[in-house]
Design a protein around this motif. Structure first.
Motif, short mmCIF file in Angstrom:
data_model
loop_
_atom_site.label_atom_id
_atom_site.label_comp_id
_atom_site.label_asym_id
_atom_site.label_seq_id
_atom_site.Cartn_x
_atom_site.Cartn_y
_atom_site.Cartn_z
N PRO A 288 44.01 -39.69 75.53
CA PRO A 288 44.59 -38.41 75.95
C PRO A 288 43.56 -37.32 76.20
N TYR A 289 42.28 -37.67 76.22
CA TYR A 289 41.27 -36.62 76.45
C TYR A 289 41.27 -36.19 77.92
N LEU B 85 44.63 -38.97 63.92
CA LEU B 85 43.69 -39.73 64.76
C LEU B 85 42.67 -38.81 65.42
N LEU B 86 43.16 -37.74 66.04
CA LEU B 86 42.26 -36.87 66.79
C LEU B 86 41.31 -36.11 65.86
N ARG C 109 39.80 -37.28 63.47
CA ARG C 109 38.63 -38.13 63.18
C ARG C 109 37.51 -37.88 64.18
N PHE C 110 37.88 -37.35 65.35
CA PHE C 110 36.87 -37.19 66.40
C PHE C 110 36.61 -35.73 66.73
N ARG C 111 36.62 -34.87 65.72
CA ARG C 111 36.36 -33.47 66.06
C ARG C 111 34.90 -33.28 66.47
N ALA C 112 34.68 -32.31 67.33
CA ALA C 112 33.33 -32.08 67.85
C ALA C 112 32.36 -31.84 66.71
N LYS D 29 46.72 -24.57 83.74
CA LYS D 29 45.76 -25.23 84.61
C LYS D 29 44.34 -24.75 84.34
N TYR E 197 31.45 -43.04 69.08
CA TYR E 197 31.38 -41.77 68.37
C TYR E 197 31.33 -41.98 66.86
N GLU E 198 32.11 -42.92 66.38
CA GLU E 198 32.17 -43.12 64.93
C GLU E 198 31.00 -43.91 64.38
N GLU F 66 52.13 -36.75 75.12
CA GLU F 66 52.64 -37.19 76.43
C GLU F 66 52.71 -38.72 76.50
N GLN F 67 51.72 -39.38 75.88
CA GLN F 67 51.73 -40.86 75.89
C GLN F 67 52.99 -41.40 75.21
N VAL G 160 34.38 -33.57 73.46
CA VAL G 160 34.17 -34.08 72.10
C VAL G 160 33.07 -35.15 72.10
N PHE G 161 33.06 -35.93 73.16
CA PHE G 161 32.14 -37.06 73.19
C PHE G 161 30.79 -36.72 73.83
N ARG H 204 41.92 -30.35 69.80
CA ARG H 204 42.05 -29.49 70.97
C ARG H 204 43.49 -29.62 71.46
N HIS I 123 48.31 -34.24 75.58
CA HIS I 123 48.31 -35.51 76.32
C HIS I 123 48.57 -36.70 75.39
N ALA I 124 48.17 -36.56 74.13
CA ALA I 124 48.46 -37.64 73.18
C ALA I 124 49.96 -37.75 72.97
N GLU J 289 44.91 -29.25 74.24
CA GLU J 289 45.12 -30.01 75.46
C GLU J 289 45.15 -31.51 75.18
N THR J 290 44.24 -31.96 74.30
CA THR J 290 44.19 -33.38 73.97
C THR J 290 45.44 -33.80 73.22
N TYR K 83 39.89 -30.05 86.07
CA TYR K 83 40.44 -30.96 85.07
C TYR K 83 39.31 -31.69 84.37
N ARG L 227 41.19 -23.71 82.00
CA ARG L 227 40.71 -24.26 80.75
C ARG L 227 40.25 -23.13 79.85
#
Lengths: 382, 392
Positions: free
Chosen positions: B208-209, A375-376, A378-381, A327, B247-248, A312-313, B342-343, A303, A309-310, A305-306, B336, A329
């Motif tokens: 970052p979620y 990384l992300l 790995r966690f797809r919906a 702003k 999740y995993e 951004e870290q 996802v989770f 996603r 932010h990743a 947005e994710t 927000y 979604r």
């Protein structure tokens, strides 16, 4: 920090902040007042006007009205032009991927009875001269087409579009939203038939709250901001002289070699992403016609947005769409209208470059992208 | 003669030997509430509090109305009680701006005062009636009631503004609310604080979620709550890694329940560390999959502290109404992300099987991950009245 969101706003140049600070202390007089110090304010204002007109190649083709930014210029052009022609004209033409400043101005007119044609675009967000000309009617007051799309970076051939429109109806006014294009895509307005051309200061390392609208000589607008009649009656209110001086400074500082330098960074980033990250889609045109400073890429399985932010870290700042709509979604309306398919659509990131980006930033950005996208994903919906 | 604000308190009168403890606690809370107002002074007599030097300032009154433990607030006139005719004159003046039916209710706390209550009421009523031809007396169903209290001095008032009620915050220990950023948990915190419980908060952050804005939103909610609850320490716990591992390694349909259990364990550890005596959640039976009775039982079994669930039998609409009243609603509905979609499984278990959930839990080293999360958590101390800078 790696700032790759220059289409949202840019960091003001040091020269600009210093020019504005100095002007706030020295050139703060009201340019309309009668005494000598006020004359200095007026002169500074007129010099800024001249600098911009020269840069547009338009010193004898018309004038510029200083505005409070891109949105205001777009509103003044679209609503002002239609207001002025409302007795004879009832129709306007725009595109599906315009910035909300134009899109919503057109929607406002449509609500008050105007007939509005919204042109569909090609998959990158472009429209073409014949297509636009075909939509023009006898009662078309205005055609408004953006120069560079803020999300995909595609470039419209606005000179050819203006030419084609005038061939069908010489009375129809042509507005170009050049907020993303000004200085990045050089233009000589005297050689085009464009009537109205709007831009913003903070996208070119100038101050926020500044901008201008070029108005071709003989073009009549009926604006909505009434008052003391400043700016040829089109934008009443005491001019923001210090910030306009900052805007002028930003224009003067912009070197003609800049677009080429920025394009090299953009192309290098695109090449490395395409090489090193699988399952992506370049949403910007790849045939060399894209604007030099915008690269839009869809990453399948994340996603946007994710991912934003990743990054951004790691102090890497990018965008998922235009900042004004981030702003909310939802997926980008522009990319959606341009036909970007899923799963790339909801994973689309815009990188946009400015005067302060360097080639050295590319590696760090690609490394961070590779790591985070992997990384992300790995966690797809499920 | 002085204009002052008279405060009547609620349930404290039920307390026996503990009464001074509660009364002092309430006095402290009222003093905190009026502290932003220069010169305002809070005093106490036998069973009333008074705010002096603030007139009948609406802002002061509104502030006091939010203090838990206050039953009602009255803009009153204080005067010497010995000159009874002066009291009558003042009463007549106070009632000159209204018309219709009225009565006078008198209370003689000072039993040495020569005139008994019914007689005080009758005499003052007569004076009011004589001076105000637009009024008439109705002792059963009056439109206006003039209250007269004879204490150390005499107090007259005709307006009783209902206040928050409840018990003074701090009089009933401390609890930790799981604050999500949604509509329910701030309301749950408010209701628990209303019973005198001091509130601290625990928030789970999933960058970052989730973004800096969603974190700011939770801080804003906690800050709004300080207006009622007093100072709040907000703990922010990084939760991403735990979510990713669940999740995993665990079955899809149990994601939410496993996440809830982990949150409860973490919140309990933080609470015990901070001498909290209970947890507070915004759960309501049946609202979502993780809030069926079975799910609640399954979540509940991981902690030993009592879990206060003030909203347990409230409808969503009722909760929203309360959120609007306390002023958290507008912030809660900001769009927000508070937890990545996802989770959230497509088909969460609504009737989780505790044994199966416990089995799934073995797939993840929760003890280590949770200790890690707590070690990396941060906290922010929020104080009342620091929400906005009035100068700005």
């Amino acid at each position: 920090m790696i700032y790759m969101d220059n289409s949202a706003t840019t960091m003001p140049r040091r020269e600009v902040t210093q020019a504005v600070a100095r002007a706030m202390e020295e050139t703060w007089f009201n340019p309309s007042s009668a005494y000598a110090p006020a004359l200095n304010s007026e002169k500074a204002l007129e010099r800024a006007r001249h600098t911009i007109l020269t840069r547009l190649g338009a010193s004898s083709a018309g004038t510029v009205v200083f505005t409070g930014g891109g949105t205001e210029g777009d509103n003044l052009a679209v609503i002002g032009a239609c207001n002025a022609l409302r007795r004879r004209m009832h129709h306007l033409v725009t595109t599906a991927v315009e910035h909300p400043a134009v899109r919503n101005a057109a929607a406002y007119l449509a609500d008050s009875g105007w007939d509005c044609t919204v042109l569909p675009t090609d998959p990158f967000g472009r429209v073409f001269p014949d297509q636009v000309a075909a939509a023009v009617r006898e009662d078309t007051a205005l055609v408004s087409v953006m120069h560079v799309n803020n999300e995909t970076g595609c470039v419209n051939d606005v000179a050819a579009i203006a030419e084609a429109v005038k061939k069908v109806n010489p009375v129809t006014l042509v507005h170009v939203d050049a907020v993303q294009a000004f200085l990045r895509i050089p233009i000589d307005l005297s050689r085009t038939k464009i009537d109205l051309y709007s831009a913003s200061g903070h996208k070119i390392h100038g101050p926020k709250g500044t901008g201008f609208l070029f108005v071709r000589r003989g073009v009549r607008l009926e604006g909505v901001q009434v008052g003391g009649g400043q700016e040829m009656g089109l934008r009443s209110g005491t001019q923001n002289v210090p910030d306009i001086i900052g805007l002028e400074c930003a224009v003067r500082c912009w070197d003609d070699a800049e677009p080429g330098r920025i394009r090299a960074i953009r192309d290098a980033l695109q090449a490395r992403i395409a090489q090193e990250i699988p399952d992506i889609r370049v949403n910007s045109p790849s045939d060399g016609t894209a604007a030099p400073h915008i690269l839009n890429i869809g990453f399948a399985g994340v996603r946007a947005e994710t991912l934003l932010h990743a990054l951004e870290q790691k102090q890497i700042y990018v965008s998922t769409g235009s900042a004004c709509s981030s702003k909310h979604r939802h997926v980008s309306e522009v990319l959606d209208a341009a036909g970007v398919p899923e799963p790339y659509l909801s994973g689309s990131i815009r990188f946009s470059f400015g005067a302060f980006n360097t080639q050295e930033e590319i590696s760090a950005t690609v490394d961070a992208l590779k790591e985070q996208v992997t990384l992300l994903r790995r966690f797809r919906a499920r | 003669m002085e204009k002052l604000i008279l405060i009547r308190f609620s349930e404290i009168h039920l307390k026996g030997q503990n009464r001074p403890y509660f009364e002092n606690m309430l006095l402290r809370r009222i003093r905190e509430a009026v502290s932003p107002f220069d010169g305002a002074k809070v005093t106490r007599s036998d069973s009333r509090y008074f705010v002096r030097n603030a007139g009948w300032d609406d802002a002061v009154i509104e502030k006091i109305c939010r203090v838990f433990g206050v039953h009602s607030v009255c803009p009153a006139i204080e005067m010497e009680k010995d000159d009874f005719s002066a009291i009558c004159r003042t009463a007549a003046e106070m009632m000159s701006s209204v018309s219709g039916s009225f009565k006078v209710r008198a209370r003689r706390a000072d039993k040495h005062y020569p005139t008994p209550s019914p007689e005080i009421a009758a005499k003052i009523g007569e004076a009011v009636l004589m001076a105000n031809p637009q009024l008439h007396v109705d002792v059963h169903d009056p439109e206006h009631v003039l209250e007269v209290e004879i204490r150390d001095r005499a107090y007259l008032y005709s307006m009783i503004i209902p206040a928050a009620g409840g018990m003074p915050v701090g009089s009933n220990g401390k609890a930790y609310v799981l604050l999500s950023g949604g509509i329910d948990s701030p309301v749950a915190a408010y209701m628990t604080a209303k019973r005198g419980v001091h509130i601290d908060a625990v928030h789970f952050d999933s960058p970052p979620y989730t973004s800096a804005r969603s974190r700011e939103k939770v801080i804003t909610l906690a800050r709004i709550l300080t207006d009622y609850c007093g100072a709040i320490r907000l703990h922010i716990v990084p939760f991403t890694e735990i979510q990713q591992q669940i999740y995993e390694k665990c079955p899809d349909r149990e994601l939410t329940i496993l996440m809830r259990r982990s949150m409860m364990r973490i919140a309990e550890k933080i609470a015990v560390e901070g001498r909290g005596l209970a947890l507070v959640t915004g759960e309501s039976v049946g609202q979502v999959a993780s809030q069926t009775i079975e799910s609640l039982a399954c979540t509940n079994e991981v902690c030993t502290l009592p879990v206060i669930r003030p909203l347990i039998c409230f409808d969503k609409a009722e909760i929203m109404e309360l959120a609007r009243r306390i002023g958290t609603y507008e912030t809660s509905i900001l769009p927000y992300e508070d937890c990545c979609t996802v989770f959230v499984p497509r088909h969460p278990a609504t009737h989780p099987d505790a044994a199966s959930v416990r089995k799934s839990e073995e797939n993840v080293d929760f003890a280590a991950l949770e200790a890690e999360a707590i070690a990396h958590s941060e906290y922010i101390d929020l104080y009342p009245g620091t929400g906005e800078d009035p100068e700005y």
